[in-house]
Design an enzyme around this catalytic site. Structure first.
Site, PDB file in Angstrom:
ATOM      1  N   HIS A  37      -1.291  -1.080  -4.211  1.00 19.66           N
ATOM      2  CA  HIS A  37      -2.405  -0.995  -3.375  1.00 19.66           C
ATOM      3  C   HIS A  37      -2.358   0.322  -3.306  1.00 19.66           C
ATOM      4  CE1 HIS A  37      -5.760  -2.028  -0.934  1.00 19.66           C
ATOM      5  NE2 HIS A  37      -5.510  -1.073  -0.280  1.00 19.66           N
ATOM      6  N   MET A  91      -9.140   7.958  -0.331  1.00 21.65           N
ATOM      7  CA  MET A  91      -9.830   8.601   0.992  1.00 21.65           C
ATOM      8  C   MET A  91     -10.575   9.871   0.707  1.00 21.65           C
ATOM      9  SD  MET A  91      -7.630   6.937   4.016  1.00 21.65           S
ATOM     10  CE  MET A  91      -6.647   5.430   3.769  1.00 21.65           C
ATOM     11  N   MET A 113     -11.588  -5.837   5.995  1.00 23.91           N
ATOM     12  CA  MET A 113     -10.532  -4.840   6.634  1.00 23.91           C
ATOM     13  C   MET A 113     -10.311  -5.477   8.021  1.00 23.91           C
ATOM     14  SD  MET A 113     -10.044  -2.420   4.439  1.00 23.91           S
ATOM     15  CE  MET A 113      -9.017  -1.666   6.022  1.00 23.91           C
ATOM     16  N   ASP A 160      -6.538  -6.468   4.587  1.00 23.00           N
ATOM     17  CA  ASP A 160      -6.117  -5.110   4.536  1.00 23.00           C
ATOM     18  C   ASP A 160      -6.070  -4.389   5.991  1.00 23.00           C
ATOM     19  OD1 ASP A 160      -5.001  -2.601   3.929  1.00 23.00           O
ATOM     20  OD2 ASP A 160      -6.802  -2.159   2.832  1.00 23.00           O
ATOM     21  N   GLY A 161      -4.841  -4.146   6.481  1.00 21.81           N
ATOM     22  CA  GLY A 161      -4.632  -3.513   7.872  1.00 21.81           C
ATOM     23  C   GLY A 161      -3.907  -4.307   8.955  1.00 21.81           C
ATOM     24  N   ASP A 187      -4.766   3.523  -1.959  1.00 21.90           N
ATOM     25  CA  ASP A 187      -6.012   3.658  -0.961  1.00 21.90           C
ATOM     26  C   ASP A 187      -6.516   5.291  -1.320  1.00 21.90           C
ATOM     27  OD1 ASP A 187      -6.049   1.510   0.851  1.00 21.90           O
ATOM     28  OD2 ASP A 187      -4.099   2.243   1.281  1.00 21.90           O
ATOM     29  N   HIS A 235      -8.482   1.108  -3.908  1.00 19.56           N
ATOM     30  CA  HIS A 235      -9.451   0.521  -2.500  1.00 19.56           C
ATOM     31  C   HIS A 235     -10.114   2.112  -2.317  1.00 19.56           C
ATOM     32  CE1 HIS A 235      -9.526  -0.319   1.645  1.00 19.56           C
ATOM     33  NE2 HIS A 235     -10.669  -0.365   1.526  1.00 19.56           N
ATOM     34  N   PHE A 243      -6.534   4.935   8.156  1.00 17.34           N
ATOM     35  CA  PHE A 243      -5.040   5.037   8.459  1.00 17.34           C
ATOM     36  C   PHE A 243      -4.288   3.824   8.343  1.00 17.34           C
ATOM     37  CE2 PHE A 243      -7.779   7.984  10.579  1.00 17.34           C
ATOM     38  CZ  PHE A 243      -7.235   9.406  10.126  1.00 17.34           C
ATOM     39  N   GLY A 244      -2.884   4.065   7.992  1.00 19.44           N
ATOM     40  CA  GLY A 244      -1.748   3.084   7.841  1.00 19.44           C
ATOM     41  C   GLY A 244      -1.349   2.851   9.517  1.00 19.44           C
ATOM     42  N   MET A 275     -12.184   4.050  -0.558  1.00 19.21           N
ATOM     43  CA  MET A 275     -12.840   4.559   0.752  1.00 19.21           C
ATOM     44  C   MET A 275     -13.570   5.898   0.801  1.00 19.21           C
ATOM     45  SD  MET A 275      -9.712   3.116   3.027  1.00 19.21           S
ATOM     46  CE  MET A 275      -8.601   3.071   1.842  1.00 19.21           C
ATOM     47  N   SER A 317       0.805  -1.098  -0.057  1.00 19.08           N
ATOM     48  CA  SER A 317      -0.122  -0.079  -0.126  1.00 19.08           C
ATOM     49  C   SER A 317       0.813   1.214   0.012  1.00 19.08           C
ATOM     50  CB  SER A 317      -0.999  -0.069   1.204  1.00 19.08           C
ATOM     51  OG  SER A 317      -1.739   1.158   1.178  1.00 19.08           O
TER      52      SER A 317
HETATM   53  C1  DX5 Z   1      -6.132   1.449   5.712  1.00 14.57           C
HETATM   54  C2  DX5 Z   1      -5.737   1.243   4.425  1.00 14.57           C
HETATM   55  C3  DX5 Z   1      -4.863   0.238   4.189  1.00 14.57           C
HETATM   56  C4  DX5 Z   1      -3.408   0.635   5.001  1.00 14.57           C
HETATM   57  C5  DX5 Z   1      -2.720  -0.455   5.438  1.00 14.57           C
HETATM   58  O1  DX5 Z   1      -7.320   2.103   5.589  1.00 14.57           O
HETATM   59  O2  DX5 Z   1      -6.934   0.564   3.666  1.00 14.57           O
HETATM   60  O3  DX5 Z   1      -4.399  -0.033   3.059  1.00 14.57           O
HETATM   61  O4  DX5 Z   1      -2.515   1.180   3.780  1.00 14.57           O
HETATM   62  O5  DX5 Z   1      -1.623  -0.022   6.046  1.00 14.57           O
HETATM   63  P1  DX5 Z   1      -0.900  -0.942   7.078  1.00 14.57           P
HETATM   64  O6  DX5 Z   1      -0.188  -1.993   6.428  1.00 14.57           O
HETATM   65  O7  DX5 Z   1       0.228  -0.120   7.774  1.00 14.57           O
HETATM   66  O8  DX5 Z   1      -1.847  -1.217   8.081  1.00 14.57           O
HETATM   67 ZN    ZN Z   2      -6.440  -0.239   1.629  1.00 15.20          ZN
END
Ligand code: DX5
Ligand code: ZN
Length: 219
Positions: free
Chosen positions: A31, A35, A135, A173-174, A33, A64, A141-142, A66, A8
């Site tokens: 990937h 948002m 999820m 994911d997550g 994201d 993805h 957030f990462g 969101m 990601s």
């Molecule tokens: C979070 C995202 C993820 C995120 C995962 O809402 O959808 O794709 O980048 O990050 P990590 O792997 O650090 O949890």
């Molecule tokens: Zn994601």
């Protein structure tokens, strides 16, 4: 089930996205994201960046979304050349129509479920899907810790997919990392998103390889 790794770029340097994509040549997907500050309390990037990334990398883009109202926006991501477009069930009011539009634009169609959303109500949509995304953190957030509470749902989703022919990919994911990926693979996931575990590593190629080896070790 073939293991696939989808780093990601949420955890990458947004000022150097082309270089960051090039840093994971051994990945299966990139990937992305998206948002919008509405569906999740964070803002990242949108269609213009996806269009630019499409030209900057040969890796297929795993978008993805969101975002609120994915029914309105998702087909454009497929049209922009994403290899896979995933919408959230919680945000879509016409998922069948939207999933079909994604496919008709030539992309793989994915449906994502938040940790507290049950998979069973979506069983009848399995034939409309190329991928189901579960999820394993609350989206937004990462770098958040993996939610073990989702593991039983991963197992139930795998069983449901197998009952319907086993063709649909099951993505998590997550919080996916060297510490958690084996639990996910054991439960039946086959596509693994990893943000901080890849882009937070000094050697991104080695991080992708070792995540893949760990997942393959249990599948
Ligand atoms: C979070 C995202 C993820 C995120 C995962 O809402 O959808 O794709 O980048 O990050 P990590 O792997 O650090 O949890
Ligand atoms: Zn994601």
């Amino acid at each position: 089930m073939a293991v696939q790794i989808s780093p990601s770029i949420l955890s990458a340097d947004f000022a150097r996205l082309a270089d960051e994509a090039a840093a994971v040549p051994n990945a299966d997907w990139l990937h992305v994201d998206v948002m919008d500050y509405h569906f999740v309390p964070n803002l990242t990037l949108g269609l213009p960046v996806v269009e630019a990334l499409r030209k900057a990398t040969s890796l297929p883009l795993d978008c993805h979304l969101m975002i609120a109202d994915p029914d309105r926006w998702a087909p454009s991501y497929a049209e922009a050349g994403a290899g896979s477009v995933t919408i959230h069930a919680e945000a879509s009011s016409a998922p069948v129509r939207t999933l079909r539009e994604i496919r008709s634009q030539g992309a793989r169609a994915g449906l994502a479920l938040n940790p507290a959303t049950a998979v069973e109500p979506y069983e009848d949509l399995i034939g409309e899907l190329d991928m189901l995304l579960l999820m394993t953190v609350e989206p937004g957030f990462g770098g958040q810790p993996f939610l073990d509470v989702v593991l039983p749902k991963i197992r139930r989703a795998r069983a449901l997919i197998e009952r319907h022919g086993g063709q649909v990919w099951l993505q998590v994911d997550g919080g996916v990392s060297a510490d958690t990926i084996e639990r996910c693979a054991q439960a039946g996931a086959d596509v693994f998103v990893a943000g901080s575990a890849v882009y937070g590593a000094d050697d991104r190629v080695a991080a992708v390889d070792s995540l893949r080896a760990l997942a393959e070790g249990v599948s």
